[in-house]
Design an enzyme around this catalytic site. Structure first.
Site: not given
Length: 259
Positions: A41, A110, A144
Site C-alpha cells: 500500500e 480505498k 489494508c
C-alpha cells in the site's frame, strides 16, 4: 498460477526513490517466472500525507505509465498495491491493476479510511467494488483497513472473486490482528488471500512485513519476514471450487436473515 509478493521498504515522501525500487523489484519478480506481481500500500509516498499536494501522483499518470510499460514488456499482471493520487482537487489511496498486454483493467480507491493514521483528514473514500479478470478467473482487491470489514470482502466473493489481493501498511503493533483477519477472510469466503505488507518505518510507525498467502481452506502457504523480499508462490485455483463443494457455504446462505 505463479504470484510474486513484493514486500518493500518505502522511502517516506520520496516518490523518485520508491519508483526506482518498485521497477527493480517488479523486473526481478518477472525474471523468477511470476505471472502476477503484487505490491504494498501507498508505496510511492508512504504516509507523508501533509505533503500530498507536492508528492501525490496527479491522475496516477506516473504510476500508470510505469505499470503499463512493464506489464507489456514483461507479459505480467501487476496488482499495483496502492499509491497516493490527486484526482481533480482531491486525494485518494488508489490501486491500479494492469494485464499482461499493458492495459489498465481496474482502478480502486480505498473504501474505508483509517483514522489512526489520519487518512480521513487528507484522503477521500472510494465507493466502488474492485473486480477484475486474470486469465479467465475473477479476482478482486481491497486495501489494508478494508480488511476489517468482512461484509466488504463478502461482497467481492459473492460477485465471483476466487482470489483477493490485499496491499497494506499494517503496523507491527497490530500484526497479530493482521494474521488472524487474513486467515478468517480466506476461510469464511473460501478464497485465496494474497496480502502484501510493507517493512521498515516512518516517523510514526514500525512495519514488520508478515505478508501472507493463504489458501481457501485456511492453510497458510507463506508468511514473509521483516525485510524486503520477492517471494514466488504457485497457487492452484481449482482449490476454490474443491473447498466450496466440500462445505457449500454460499449455497447455504440465508440472505433473508441478513437484511
Amino acid at each position: 498460477m505463479k504470484v510474486a509478493c513484493v514486500q518493500l521498504d518505502i522511502a517516506f515522501g520520496n516518490p523518485k526513490e520508491n519508483f526506482q525500487n518498485v521497477e527493480e523489484k517488479v523486473r526481478q519478480a518477472a525474471s523468477f517466472g511470476a505471472k502476477i506481481v503484487v505490491l504494498p500500500e501507498m508505496w510511492n509516498t508512504g504516509y507523508d500525507l501533509t505533503r500530498l499536494e507536492e508528492i501525490a501522483d496527479v491522475e496516477g499518470q506516473v504510476t500508470k505509465k510505469l505499470f503499463t510499460e512493464l506489464s507489456k514488456e514483461l507479459s505480467i499482471y501487476i496488482i499495483g498495491g496502492s499509491v497516493s493520487t490527486k484526482k481533480g482537487n482531491k486525494f485518494y489511496n488508489t490501486m491500479y491493476v494492469t494485464n499482461d498486454y499493458g492495459d489498465i483493467i481496474a482502478e480502486y480507491n480505498k473504501a474505508h479510511l483509517f483514522k489512526l493514521m489520519d487518512e480521513h483528514l487528507y484522503l477521500e473514500e472510494g465507493n466502488e467494488k474492485n473486480l477484475f479478470t486474470v486469465d479467465g478467473t475473477e479476482m478482486s482487491g481491497i486495501i489494508c483497513y478494508d480488511l476489517r470489514f468482512p461484509e466488504w470482502t463478502r461482497v467481492h466473493a459473492l460477485n465471483g472473486a476466487k482470489v483477493m489481493f490485499i496491499p497494506a501498511q499494517w503496523p507491527a503493533k497490530r500484526i497479530d490482528h493482521w494474521k488472524i483477519l487474513l486467515q478468517a477472510r480466506a476461510i469464511e469466503n473460501q478464497i485465496f488471500i494474497v496480502a502484501v505488507n510493507r517493512v521498515g518505518s516512518d516517523p510514526n510507525n514500525f512495519f514488520n512485513g508478515n505478508s501472507m498467502v493463504i489458501a481457501p481452506w485456511g492453510e497458510i502457504l507463506w508468511t514473509g519476514g521483516n525485510e524486503e523480499a520477492v517471494q514466488i508462490l504457485d497457487i492452484n485455483l481449482t482449490e476454490v471450487e474443491e473447498v466450496r463443494n466440500r462445505i457449500p457455504v454460499f449455497l447455504d446462505r440465508r440472505e433473508v436473515l441478513y437484511n
